[in-house]
Scaffold this motif. Structure first.
Motif, PDB file in Angstrom:
ATOM      1  N   GLY A 134      19.445  45.410  28.325  1.00 39.80           N
ATOM      2  CA  GLY A 134      20.114  44.098  28.446  1.00 39.80           C
ATOM      3  C   GLY A 134      21.288  43.746  28.843  1.00 39.80           C
ATOM      4  N   LYS A 135      22.263  44.775  28.745  1.00 38.69           N
ATOM      5  CA  LYS A 135      23.464  44.911  28.766  1.00 38.69           C
ATOM      6  C   LYS A 135      23.598  44.745  30.302  1.00 38.69           C
ATOM      7  CE  LYS A 135      24.869  47.297  24.585  1.00 38.69           C
ATOM      8  NZ  LYS A 135      25.727  48.259  23.976  1.00 38.69           N
ATOM      9  N   ARG A 136      24.966  44.334  30.862  1.00 41.09           N
ATOM     10  CA  ARG A 136      25.339  44.109  32.385  1.00 41.09           C
ATOM     11  C   ARG A 136      26.293  45.021  32.831  1.00 41.09           C
ATOM     12  NH1 ARG A 136      25.175  37.514  33.084  1.00 41.09           N
ATOM     13  NH2 ARG A 136      23.032  37.367  32.685  1.00 41.09           N
ATOM     14  N   ARG A 137      26.307  45.415  33.841  1.00 39.75           N
ATOM     15  CA  ARG A 137      27.433  46.262  34.482  1.00 39.75           C
ATOM     16  C   ARG A 137      27.976  45.469  35.980  1.00 39.75           C
ATOM     17  NH1 ARG A 137      28.728  51.458  34.695  1.00 39.75           N
ATOM     18  NH2 ARG A 137      26.542  52.152  33.428  1.00 39.75           N
ATOM     19  N   TYR A 138      28.972  45.306  35.834  1.00 41.49           N
ATOM     20  CA  TYR A 138      29.416  44.534  36.969  1.00 41.49           C
ATOM     21  C   TYR A 138      30.236  45.404  38.152  1.00 41.49           C
ATOM     22  CZ  TYR A 138      29.291  40.949  33.365  1.00 41.49           C
ATOM     23  OH  TYR A 138      28.878  40.009  32.422  1.00 41.49           O
ATOM     24  N   VAL A 139      29.667  45.370  39.498  1.00 39.69           N
ATOM     25  CA  VAL A 139      30.098  46.145  40.456  1.00 39.69           C
ATOM     26  C   VAL A 139      30.932  45.436  41.491  1.00 39.69           C
ATOM     27  CG1 VAL A 139      29.333  47.597  42.373  1.00 39.69           C
ATOM     28  CG2 VAL A 139      27.772  47.441  40.062  1.00 39.69           C
ATOM     29  N   PHE A 140      32.243  45.772  41.880  1.00 38.19           N
ATOM     30  CA  PHE A 140      32.971  45.241  42.616  1.00 38.19           C
ATOM     31  C   PHE A 140      32.913  45.774  43.953  1.00 38.19           C
ATOM     32  CE2 PHE A 140      36.459  44.875  39.229  1.00 38.19           C
ATOM     33  CZ  PHE A 140      35.629  43.949  38.562  1.00 38.19           C
ATOM     34  N   PRO A 141      33.397  45.089  45.188  1.00 35.84           N
ATOM     35  CA  PRO A 141      33.007  45.185  46.743  1.00 35.84           C
ATOM     36  C   PRO A 141      33.569  46.732  46.721  1.00 35.84           C
ATOM     37  CG  PRO A 141      34.336  43.286  46.475  1.00 35.84           C
ATOM     38  CD  PRO A 141      34.286  43.803  45.115  1.00 35.84           C
ATOM     39  N   ASN A 142      34.439  47.419  46.274  1.00 30.22           N
ATOM     40  CA  ASN A 142      34.650  48.941  46.565  1.00 30.22           C
ATOM     41  C   ASN A 142      33.759  49.834  45.814  1.00 30.22           C
ATOM     42  OD1 ASN A 142      35.873  48.779  44.266  1.00 30.22           O
ATOM     43  ND2 ASN A 142      38.069  49.194  44.693  1.00 30.22           N
ATOM     44  N   GLY A 143      33.129  49.292  45.307  1.00 30.23           N
ATOM     45  CA  GLY A 143      31.960  50.129  44.202  1.00 30.23           C
ATOM     46  C   GLY A 143      32.570  50.468  42.911  1.00 30.23           C
ATOM     47  N   TYR A 144      33.600  50.089  42.607  1.00 35.63           N
ATOM     48  CA  TYR A 144      34.227  50.105  41.139  1.00 35.63           C
ATOM     49  C   TYR A 144      33.430  49.421  40.324  1.00 35.63           C
ATOM     50  CZ  TYR A 144      37.380  49.937  37.240  1.00 35.63           C
ATOM     51  OH  TYR A 144      37.972  49.991  35.955  1.00 35.63           O
ATOM     52  N   ASN A 145      32.963  49.719  39.106  1.00 34.54           N
ATOM     53  CA  ASN A 145      32.178  49.088  38.263  1.00 34.54           C
ATOM     54  C   ASN A 145      32.621  49.001  36.754  1.00 34.54           C
ATOM     55  OD1 ASN A 145      30.446  51.301  36.759  1.00 34.54           O
ATOM     56  ND2 ASN A 145      30.531  52.126  38.572  1.00 34.54           N
ATOM     57  N   VAL A 146      32.462  47.849  36.062  1.00 36.13           N
ATOM     58  CA  VAL A 146      32.587  47.585  34.847  1.00 36.13           C
ATOM     59  C   VAL A 146      31.602  47.636  33.824  1.00 36.13           C
ATOM     60  CG1 VAL A 146      34.051  46.105  33.248  1.00 36.13           C
ATOM     61  CG2 VAL A 146      34.947  46.569  35.766  1.00 36.13           C
ATOM     62  N   ASP A 147      31.396  48.194  32.852  1.00 40.03           N
ATOM     63  CA  ASP A 147      30.601  48.221  31.642  1.00 40.03           C
ATOM     64  C   ASP A 147      31.344  47.726  30.238  1.00 40.03           C
ATOM     65  OD1 ASP A 147      28.445  48.177  29.961  1.00 40.03           O
ATOM     66  OD2 ASP A 147      28.001  50.355  30.443  1.00 40.03           O
ATOM     67  N   PRO A 148      31.342  46.283  30.322  1.00 40.71           N
ATOM     68  CA  PRO A 148      32.218  45.868  29.044  1.00 40.71           C
ATOM     69  C   PRO A 148      31.270  46.026  27.844  1.00 40.71           C
ATOM     70  CG  PRO A 148      31.210  44.007  30.205  1.00 40.71           C
ATOM     71  CD  PRO A 148      30.889  45.161  31.249  1.00 40.71           C
ATOM     72  N   ASN A 149      30.245  46.565  27.780  1.00 43.07           N
ATOM     73  CA  ASN A 149      29.435  46.795  26.580  1.00 43.07           C
ATOM     74  C   ASN A 149      29.115  45.367  25.891  1.00 43.07           C
ATOM     75  OD1 ASN A 149      29.248  49.465  26.660  1.00 43.07           O
ATOM     76  ND2 ASN A 149      31.392  49.727  25.608  1.00 43.07           N
ATOM     77  N   ASP A 150      29.431  44.907  24.809  1.00 44.14           N
ATOM     78  CA  ASP A 150      29.171  43.461  24.109  1.00 44.14           C
ATOM     79  C   ASP A 150      30.271  42.616  24.436  1.00 44.14           C
ATOM     80  OD1 ASP A 150      26.671  44.803  23.076  1.00 44.14           O
ATOM     81  OD2 ASP A 150      28.053  45.409  21.130  1.00 44.14           O
ATOM     82  N   ALA A 151      31.177  42.823  25.167  1.00 41.98           N
ATOM     83  CA  ALA A 151      32.262  41.866  25.550  1.00 41.98           C
ATOM     84  C   ALA A 151      31.886  40.978  26.605  1.00 41.98           C
ATOM     85  CB  ALA A 151      33.370  42.807  26.237  1.00 41.98           C
ATOM     86  N   ASN A 152      32.451  39.560  26.380  1.00 43.55           N
ATOM     87  CA  ASN A 152      32.195  38.605  27.466  1.00 43.55           C
ATOM     88  C   ASN A 152      32.920  38.908  28.565  1.00 43.55           C
ATOM     89  OD1 ASN A 152      30.504  37.612  25.561  1.00 43.55           O
ATOM     90  ND2 ASN A 152      31.431  35.479  25.543  1.00 43.55           N
ATOM     91  N   ALA A 153      32.421  38.222  29.751  1.00 44.64           N
ATOM     92  CA  ALA A 153      33.273  38.577  31.001  1.00 44.64           C
ATOM     93  C   ALA A 153      33.316  37.268  31.653  1.00 44.64           C
ATOM     94  CB  ALA A 153      32.492  39.402  31.901  1.00 44.64           C
TER      95      ALA A 153
END
Length: 328
Positions: A134-153
């Motif tokens: 259920g958690k989310r991973r955020y992927v940027f245009p250059n492929g860089y990704n962010v997994d903020p765990n339980d943090a809000n974005a």
């Protein structure tokens, strides 16, 4: 008998008169209709437009009716930094072609965009991947990704800057060693991430040409009564340089229920703020001019939003008065 007939006649006349007054008004010219639309602007604050969008008597819904797009009344948004006014058509049918958006600009005719045609002024640069937990991973245009765990974005309208941090309330928003940091990441250059002074994820992030504003509700200054914490960065050649942070005080009696943020006007660097009050009292609306540090309470009926007048002025030339009837 004469009295009865006379009384009946009077009743019929009153009913007939009432019915005629309830008939939809027909505008005789486009200028007359434009005057009706422009009457929705606040006389004291630039670009603030009042309209009861959820009610039957809505100026913007009348505009859609005159343009022949009466079914695009699901939602109304000011997008592309105020350059466009976007209306959505939504249908609960399983056919995605039943949905779409209508775009009004200050040049050219209304543009109807239907699925799967992309919306050019709505960036989709950040891809959200939902994981099994259920958690989310955020992927940027250059492929860089962010997994903020339980943090809000949260990110700005143009998706230039991505920010994440913990969701906290009832505490001061300044950082301390016990809390996870709040991070700001330039989407094009994620290696140039910077640390925010906020203890939690901001409620709104705004990127102008040369400034980045982070806004968070905080309870640090007045204990159980909320303030607004603004953090400001300069954008210098796409790099973020901390400039300042400050608190904005709103009369406590108007903000016991917290805040909700409306449109931002990029022409005047102004933000619409809703100070929430306990039920059954309605919210109190403000416009905050960031450059002049001026907070103004606005009190007209309806819901305020920022709309550039030239968008409405341009739309008038595409109205068909023959098919138009106002909602009044």
């Amino acid at each position: 008998m004469k009295l009865k007939l006379s009384y009946l006649s009077m009743v019929l006349i009153l009913i007939a008169g009432g019915c005629s007054s309830m008939q939809p008004k027909r505008y005789q010219s486009k200028k007359q209709f434009l005057d009706y639309l422009m009457a929705g602007y606040d006389k004291t604050v630039p670009n603030v437009y009042w309209d009861d969008w959820r009610a039957k008597q809505s100026r913007l819904k009348d505009l859609l009716r005159g343009l022949g797009y009466e079914d695009y009344t699901y939602s109304c948004q000011s997008v592309n930094k105020g350059e466009c006014l976007m209306f959505m058509k939504f249908n609960f049918s399983s056919d995605p072609n039943q949905a779409g958006v209508l775009v009004l600009t200050n040049d050219g005719p209304p543009r109807q965009i239907r699925y799967p045609e992309p919306i050019p002024f709505r960036p989709n640069r950040i891809v959200i991947n939902e994981k099994k937990d259920g958690k989310r991973r955020y992927v940027f245009p250059n492929g860089y990704n962010v997994d903020p765990n339980d943090a809000n974005a949260v990110w700005d309208e143009q998706q230039r800057y991505f920010c994440y941090g913990e969701e906290k309330s009832g505490y001061d928003t300044r950082q301390n060693k016990k809390d996870k940091p709040t991070i700001i990441i330039p989407v094009e250059e994620p290696e140039n991430a910077v640390l925010s002074q906020l203890k939690r994820c901001p409620d709104k992030i705004i990127a102008t040409r040369d400034k980045l504003y982070l806004v968070a509700v905080t309870y640090g200054s007045h204990k159980t009564l909320p303030d607004l914490h603004f953090e400001v960065f300069q954008i210098i050649e796409d790099a973020l340089v901390y400039e300042k942070d400050f608190y904005l005080n709103i009369p406590w009696r108007f903000a016991k229920g917290g805040y909700w943020f409306g449109d931002f006007d990029y022409q005047t660097n102004s933000l619409i703020i809703f100070a929430m009050r306990d039920w059954p009292y309605p919210s109190v609306r403000y416009v905050y001019d960031i450059d002049d540090d001026r907070l103004k309470k606005i009190t007209q009926a309806g819901e305020p939003r920022f709309i550039r007048p030239d968008i409405l002025e341009n739309a008038i030339q595409f109205i068909s008065l023959d098919n138009f009837r106002s909602a009044r």
